[in-house]
Design a protein around this motif. Structure first.
Motif, short mmCIF file in Angstrom:
data_model
loop_
_atom_site.label_atom_id
_atom_site.label_comp_id
_atom_site.label_asym_id
_atom_site.label_seq_id
_atom_site.Cartn_x
_atom_site.Cartn_y
_atom_site.Cartn_z
N VAL A 1 0.84 -1.20 0.00
CA VAL A 1 0.00 0.00 0.00
C VAL A 1 0.88 1.26 0.00
O VAL A 1 1.92 1.27 0.66
N TRP B 1 1.40 5.66 0.50
CA TRP B 1 1.17 6.56 1.63
C TRP B 1 0.03 7.53 1.40
O TRP B 1 -0.38 8.23 2.31
N ASN B 2 -0.48 7.63 0.18
CA ASN B 2 -1.37 8.78 -0.08
C ASN B 2 -2.81 8.60 0.40
O ASN B 2 -3.43 9.55 0.84
N ARG C 1 -10.37 -1.07 0.42
CA ARG C 1 -10.82 -1.70 -0.83
C ARG C 1 -10.11 -3.02 -1.09
O ARG C 1 -10.69 -3.93 -1.69
N LYS D 1 1.62 -4.72 3.89
CA LYS D 1 2.83 -3.90 4.07
C LYS D 1 2.47 -2.46 3.75
O LYS D 1 2.35 -2.07 2.58
N GLU E 1 6.30 3.14 4.07
CA GLU E 1 7.20 3.56 5.16
C GLU E 1 6.93 4.99 5.60
O GLU E 1 7.24 5.36 6.72
N THR F 1 -0.53 -1.22 -4.93
CA THR F 1 -0.90 0.14 -5.32
C THR F 1 0.32 1.02 -5.13
O THR F 1 0.88 1.06 -4.03
N GLY F 2 0.72 1.70 -6.17
CA GLY F 2 1.92 2.54 -6.06
C GLY F 2 2.40 2.97 -7.43
O GLY F 2 1.60 3.08 -8.38
N SER F 3 3.69 3.19 -7.54
CA SER F 3 4.23 3.75 -8.78
C SER F 3 4.42 2.68 -9.85
O SER F 3 4.48 1.47 -9.55
N THR G 1 7.74 0.55 -9.38
CA THR G 1 7.68 -0.49 -8.35
C THR G 1 6.67 -1.57 -8.75
O THR G 1 6.89 -2.76 -8.50
N LEU H 1 -1.79 1.64 -10.47
CA LEU H 1 -0.60 2.49 -10.60
C LEU H 1 -0.98 3.96 -10.81
O LEU H 1 -2.03 4.39 -10.38
N GLY H 2 -0.13 4.66 -11.48
CA GLY H 2 -0.31 6.10 -11.57
C GLY H 2 -1.26 6.53 -12.66
O GLY H 2 -1.95 5.73 -13.29
N CYS I 1 -3.81 9.24 -7.18
CA CYS I 1 -3.56 8.54 -8.45
C CYS I 1 -4.51 9.03 -9.53
O CYS I 1 -4.14 9.16 -10.68
N GLU J 1 3.36 11.97 -14.56
CA GLU J 1 2.67 12.13 -13.29
C GLU J 1 3.57 12.95 -12.35
O GLU J 1 4.72 12.59 -12.11
P1 NAD Z 1 5.86 3.47 -4.43
O1 NAD Z 1 5.75 2.57 -5.61
O2 NAD Z 1 7.15 4.11 -4.16
O3 NAD Z 1 5.50 2.68 -3.10
C1 NAD Z 1 4.29 1.98 -2.95
C2 NAD Z 1 4.51 0.84 -1.98
O4 NAD Z 1 5.43 -0.09 -2.56
C3 NAD Z 1 5.11 1.26 -0.63
O5 NAD Z 1 4.52 0.49 0.40
C4 NAD Z 1 6.57 0.89 -0.79
O6 NAD Z 1 7.21 0.60 0.42
C5 NAD Z 1 6.45 -0.39 -1.62
N1 NAD Z 1 7.67 -0.73 -2.35
C6 NAD Z 1 8.68 0.08 -2.75
N2 NAD Z 1 9.65 -0.64 -3.37
C7 NAD Z 1 9.24 -1.92 -3.38
C8 NAD Z 1 9.78 -3.13 -3.89
N3 NAD Z 1 10.96 -3.17 -4.50
N4 NAD Z 1 9.07 -4.27 -3.75
C9 NAD Z 1 7.86 -4.26 -3.13
N5 NAD Z 1 7.30 -3.14 -2.61
C10 NAD Z 1 7.97 -1.99 -2.74
O7 NAD Z 1 4.70 4.52 -4.60
P2 NAD Z 1 4.39 5.78 -3.67
O8 NAD Z 1 5.34 6.86 -4.02
O9 NAD Z 1 4.26 5.34 -2.26
O10 NAD Z 1 2.92 6.14 -4.19
C11 NAD Z 1 2.71 7.00 -5.24
C12 NAD Z 1 2.30 6.24 -6.47
O11 NAD Z 1 1.18 5.41 -6.20
C13 NAD Z 1 1.83 7.18 -7.56
O12 NAD Z 1 2.36 6.78 -8.79
C14 NAD Z 1 0.32 7.01 -7.56
O13 NAD Z 1 -0.31 7.33 -8.75
C15 NAD Z 1 0.17 5.59 -7.18
N6 NAD Z 1 -1.15 5.33 -6.62
C16 NAD Z 1 -2.06 4.63 -7.37
C17 NAD Z 1 -3.33 4.39 -6.89
C18 NAD Z 1 -4.34 3.62 -7.71
O14 NAD Z 1 -5.30 3.16 -7.14
N7 NAD Z 1 -4.16 3.46 -9.00
C19 NAD Z 1 -3.70 4.88 -5.63
C20 NAD Z 1 -2.76 5.58 -4.90
C21 NAD Z 1 -1.48 5.79 -5.41
#
Ligand code: NAD
Length: 484
Positions: A152, A154-155, A163, A178, A181, A230-232, A235, A254-255, A287, A386
């Motif tokens: 998950v 941080w946003n 969800r 997880k 951080e 959910t994240g970048s 990643t 993702l983004g 996102c 983004e």
């Molecule tokens: P991030 O990818 O840096 O981190 C997301 C999560 O992945 C964190 O918990 C992080 O610790 C973990 N992570 C980092 N490196 C990893 C690895 N090597 N293996 C496994 N897990 C790892 O993203 P962020 O900066 O925390 O969040 C911002 C991004 O998330 C933006 O791109 C945003 O658009 C996206 N986002 C998408 C949605 C959606 O529903 N589509 C919702 C919220 C955020």
């Protein structure tokens, strides 16, 4: 507002129904003033292993034997407790994420609503009997994957946990979660609420830590049978690669670089608040932020003035002051946003308006002026990448085909908004837009817990939210019996 929302030890992880310390911790920073807020566990691969063991034991024990109706009742009960504690959770989120109180409260209520929704749905997902040849009976069962991993960002920690973990638990999976951080407090508070409400040991395990340590260990764990990330994009690709080695399904949220398209016949009075809010909510760190505003050229000048007036009126300050916008999550994120503002300056982009930062802001806070750029070429970095900050670009267009080409012309495809009174155009554009959700004459449908959500292209794949998520968090078994 409670005086101390942190009524628990944030440095503990939840494994097998027990709260335990980690070998090492990580500092959490309050982005409103830069002060150190707390320390959270820096979970390691061994902690993820222990959490997977606990999840396995839960599936073999009380949790695995619970009926769907009992699971549903329990989730709904947890959801009610979350709603009762919405103010406390909002305060935690304000301190941890820098989210204004009202926005954090909305997230807490959404978490409660997810648990209510998935609690109600738990016993309504079922298999079928299938017509086959004489002498046979064939049927399908919906079964949990087993152990599901949830990574998950941080946003929106509360909404994203609601969800994904909500749907996974409803289907009878055991979860290893997880959190990010940078922001763990509301996730830990939620887990405490769930345990207090009676969630059996091991059904939900929470291991905070760094992405490259705890996150990577969870993504690569051979006994995890489904991953929700959910994240970048970068990643997400790593997580998908790790999952591929174990041949495990992944949901990637993702983004985005989501457009809102405003046609000349639109109700501008209705549109303006949505257009700005979808860019500055959570300081643009969303996102589905509508970071591109596509405007039919004949209303460009008028809309620019209206949007600019709204930008100038934005009130910005510490999250607990509960204004329109708080700080960014961190000084690091501030650096990223400032980089894009520098790129815009270097390429001579015109600023239509900026919000003002009051001069009494805490110096250690991660504040940035929300900025609206005018007349941005559709292929410019600010219109393509983004930014994850309160930056919106206006792109004028001429006619429907031009609007669609611009809207679809990025690597992303998450959400789109369309503003027009023309019914035919509403449906034509909704069909032609390459994305997972289209909102017509609104943006977000007031929360949309019930609406399947996810992307196409680099915005990811798989769907969360709504009933659809329940299919993603389960697998189908077919049974055929010969009985002549
Ligand atoms: P991030 O990818 O840096 O981190 C997301 C999560 O992945 C964190 O918990 C992080 O610790 C973990 N992570 C980092 N490196 C990893 C690895 N090597 N293996 C496994 N897990 C790892 O993203 P962020 O900066 O925390 O969040 C911002 C991004 O998330 C933006 O791109 C945003 O658009 C996206 N986002 C998408 C949605 C959606 O529903 N589509 C919702 C919220 C955020």
């Amino acid at each position: 507002m409670p005086s101390s929302p942190l009524s628990f030890d944030p440095a503990e992880m939840l494994i097998g129904g027990r709260w335990r310390g980690a070998r090492d911790t990580l500092p959490l920073v309050n982005p409103s003033d830069g002060s150190e807020l707390a320390h959270v566990a820096r979970g390691q691969a061994a902690d993820i292993d222990a959490a997977v063991d606990a999840a396995e034991a839960a599936l073999a024990g009380e949790w695995g034997r619970m009926s769907a109706a009992e699971r549903g009742r329990l989730l709904a009960a947890i959801g009610r407790r979350v709603v009762e504690q919405a103010d406390r959770l909002a305060h935690l989120e304000a301190l941890d994420v820098g989210k204004p109180l009202r926005q954090g409260r909305a997230d807490a209520l959404a978490l409660g609503r997810y648990l209510e929704f998935y609690g109600g749905a738990a016993d309504k997902v079922h298999g079928e009997t299938l017509p086959v040849q004489h002498g046979y009976t064939a049927l399908t069962w919906r079964e949990p994957h087993g152990i599901t991993g949830h990574i998950v960002p941080w946003n929106y920690p509360m909404q994203i946990v609601g969800r994904s973990v909500g749907a996974a638990l409803a289907m009878g999976n055991a979860c290893v979660l997880k959190p990010a951080e940078e922001a763990c407090l509301t996730v830990l508070a939620f887990a405490r609420i769930a345990v207090e409400a009676g969630l059996p040991a091991g059904a939900l395990n929470v291991v905070p830590g760094l992405g490259e340590e705890a996150g990577a260990a969870l993504a690569a764990h051979p006994r995890v049978r489904h991953l929700s990330f959910t994240g970048s994009v970068a990643t997400g690709a790593l997580v998908q690669a790790a999952a591929a080695k174990n041949v495990v399904p992944v949901t990637l949220e993702l983004g985005g670089k989501s457009p809102q398209i405003v046609f000349a016949d639109a109700d501008l009075d209705a549109a303006v608040p949505y257009l700005v809010n979808a860019g500055i909510q959570n300081a643009g760190q969303t996102c589905s932020a509508a970071s591109r505003i596509l405007i039919e050229r004949t209303v460009h000048a008028e809309l620019r003035e209206r949007l600019a007036a709204r930008y100038r009126a934005l009130r910005i300050g510490p999250a607990v002051a509960d204004l329109d916008m708080g700080p960014l999550i961190s000084r690091r994120q501030l650096g990223i946003v400032e980089h894009f503002l520098g790129v815009a300056r270097d390429s001579g982009l015109a600023i239509a308006a900026q919000g003002e930062l009051p001069n009494h802001l805490p110096s250690g806070g991660a504040y940035v002026r929300p900025t609206l750029f005018d007349d941005v070429p559709a292929d410019h970095a600010l219109a393509q990448q983004e930014i994850f900050g309160p930056v919106q670009v206006m792109i004028p267009f001429d006619g429907e085909a031009d609007a669609l080409a611009i809207a679809n012309g990025t690597p992303y495809g998450l959400v789109a908004g369309v503003w027009t009174r023309d019914g035919g155009r509403q449906l034509r554009t909704a069909r032609a837009l390459q994305c997972g959700q289209v909102f017509i004459n609104n943006y977000g449908a007031g929360g949309g817990v019930e609406l399947p959500f996810g992307g196409v292209k680099q915005s990811g794949h798989g769907r969360e939210k709504g009933f659809e998520a329940l299919y993603g968090f389960s697998t189908l078994k077919t049974v055929a019996i010969r009985h002549e």
